[in-house]
Design a protein around this motif. Sequence first.
Motif, mmCIF file in Angstrom:
data_model
loop_
_atom_site.group_PDB
_atom_site.id
_atom_site.type_symbol
_atom_site.label_atom_id
_atom_site.label_comp_id
_atom_site.label_asym_id
_atom_site.label_seq_id
_atom_site.Cartn_x
_atom_site.Cartn_y
_atom_site.Cartn_z
ATOM 1 N N UNK A 36 20.285 4.809 11.149
ATOM 2 C CA UNK A 36 19.073 5.266 10.457
ATOM 3 C C UNK A 36 18.379 4.123 9.713
ATOM 4 N N UNK A 37 19.105 3.034 9.475
ATOM 5 C CA UNK A 37 18.544 1.891 8.750
ATOM 6 C C UNK A 37 17.861 0.884 9.669
ATOM 7 N N UNK A 45 0.816 -1.222 0.000
ATOM 8 C CA UNK A 45 0.000 0.000 0.000
ATOM 9 C C UNK A 45 0.847 1.269 0.000
ATOM 10 N N UNK A 46 2.161 1.119 -0.130
ATOM 11 C CA UNK A 46 3.097 2.247 -0.155
ATOM 12 C C UNK A 46 3.084 3.046 1.146
ATOM 13 N N UNK A 47 2.742 2.382 2.257
ATOM 14 C CA UNK A 47 2.724 3.046 3.560
ATOM 15 C C UNK A 47 3.977 2.744 4.374
ATOM 16 N N UNK A 48 4.833 1.871 3.847
ATOM 17 C CA UNK A 48 6.061 1.483 4.540
ATOM 18 C C UNK A 48 7.025 0.952 3.483
ATOM 19 N N UNK A 49 8.311 1.280 3.573
ATOM 20 C CA UNK A 49 9.250 0.706 2.608
ATOM 21 C C UNK A 49 9.414 -0.791 2.853
ATOM 22 N N UNK A 50 9.736 -1.565 1.828
ATOM 23 C CA UNK A 50 10.032 -2.987 2.045
ATOM 24 C C UNK A 50 11.126 -3.114 3.109
ATOM 25 N N UNK A 51 10.833 -3.893 4.143
ATOM 26 C CA UNK A 51 11.694 -3.922 5.327
ATOM 27 C C UNK A 51 11.961 -5.358 5.758
ATOM 28 N N UNK A 52 13.194 -5.648 6.111
ATOM 29 C CA UNK A 52 13.566 -6.945 6.668
ATOM 30 C C UNK A 52 13.220 -6.939 8.154
ATOM 31 N N UNK A 66 4.285 4.044 11.211
ATOM 32 C CA UNK A 66 5.036 5.136 11.833
ATOM 33 C C UNK A 66 6.535 4.874 11.729
ATOM 34 N N UNK A 67 6.943 3.640 11.988
ATOM 35 C CA UNK A 67 8.361 3.299 11.890
ATOM 36 C C UNK A 67 8.856 3.439 10.461
ATOM 37 N N UNK A 68 8.061 2.940 9.525
ATOM 38 C CA UNK A 68 8.475 2.993 8.113
ATOM 39 C C UNK A 68 8.704 4.400 7.608
ATOM 40 N N UNK A 69 7.959 5.359 8.166
ATOM 41 C CA UNK A 69 8.121 6.750 7.730
ATOM 42 C C UNK A 69 9.425 7.347 8.235
ATOM 43 N N UNK A 70 10.099 6.688 9.163
ATOM 44 C CA UNK A 70 11.299 7.227 9.786
ATOM 45 C C UNK A 70 12.569 6.446 9.449
ATOM 46 N N UNK A 113 13.887 8.455 17.361
ATOM 47 C CA UNK A 113 12.432 8.565 17.420
ATOM 48 C C UNK A 113 11.872 7.436 18.267
ATOM 49 N N UNK A 114 10.892 7.782 19.118
ATOM 50 C CA UNK A 114 10.280 6.806 20.017
ATOM 51 C C UNK A 114 8.759 6.851 19.876
ATOM 52 N N UNK A 115 8.154 5.672 19.932
ATOM 53 C CA UNK A 115 6.694 5.553 19.971
ATOM 54 C C UNK A 115 6.338 4.619 21.118
ATOM 55 N N UNK A 116 5.413 5.050 21.969
ATOM 56 C CA UNK A 116 4.962 4.214 23.077
ATOM 57 C C UNK A 116 3.445 4.118 23.033
ATOM 58 N N UNK A 117 2.906 3.002 23.541
ATOM 59 C CA UNK A 117 1.460 2.803 23.502
ATOM 60 C C UNK A 117 0.931 2.423 24.879
#
Length: 369
Positions: A236-237, A182-189, A362-366, A308-312
């Motif tokens: 950054x990766x 959906x192009x909301x996150x880059x392909x990620x391992x 959120x992670x993919x955008x960073x 960058x940090x995200x907490x829930x």
Amino acid sequence: MSLMSNAFLVTILLGTVLVFAAGVWLWPRLARRSWRAVLGRVGLILTAQVLVLASVGLVANRTFLLYASWGDLFAGQKTEASQQGGDLPGGVAVKVLGRQKPEVPGSAEPRSAGVVEKVMLKGERSRQGGEAYVYLPPEYFQKGNEHRKFPAAVVLTGYPGMAENLVRNLKYPRTAWTLAKEKKMPPTILVMMRPTVVPFNSQCIDIPGGPATETFFGTDLPKTIAGAYRTGTQARDWGIIGDSTGGYCALKMGLQHQETYSVAIGLSADYKPEVDAQSGDLFHGDKKLEKRSDLMTNLEKLPKGKSSFLVTTSLIGESNLKPTREFVEKVKDRANVSSITLDSGGHGFNTWRREIPPAMEWMGARLGK
């Protein structure tokens, strides 16, 4: 028999049925008032109860993938087999144990679905290791990407828990595949693991005189993966995400290893380690280490940077609401920090399934920025 074997489960279930049948058949004879009959009744009832509890426990364990082995169940046992890093031949850092297609729609071709590899890892500095599931996205196998470097994320379970949970129950590979499509996150391992590499709850701490779990996750793991797969090698990766104890580890790595990870996400995270029967003595009197392991300590001294940090958390159903708000308040002037607060939730899979897609987006955008 192993804790997770089908043969063991069938044996316990069959034993439960046979004991129940024996109770029905023998009860008239055991109804007498002799001491032997009384002992027989007590023994039969106790045996039946133990088998029923064992059956329920085994089924629950297979459903929620809490314990992989007897050593995990009785966490204080540090056997040779549990020191998994030592099982690899000298010089080998990643050994592939098996491959499977992710649970995604369409073809089983790696170029369409990607691949999940079950691997054994060994860290160079920590000399620790363990099993992991590595998700490789479809783009990893597509023509023209033979030399492309991909961003990567470490994904951690809570404790106790099995890495297979992240694949089967929390469906991280499917989420990453969908978001990339959906192009909301880059392909990620994705590197999916438990938050410990020893058979007790080490909580990403380098225990004095013991296993160097922090060194494994904070230094060794990204380097080990980058040596076997086409991942980037800069902070950054790399991102890291986890739930519960895994969330504590993720935040700890993001705070204390900014040279390794630029993005850290804690789902229902703890903010300090729990010292209990499952952990044993983590600090051995080292007060400096104990203070460092409390993530709320000295947050105001966190170096300003690009982390960058995200907490829930949840307004109802979570015990970490207050410390999560405190964490955000203390970190916001030193780093980029965001939060997700559900109206209601709980400390379990149903809540995390709701949080994982927006957290991964959120992670993919960073990553890679």
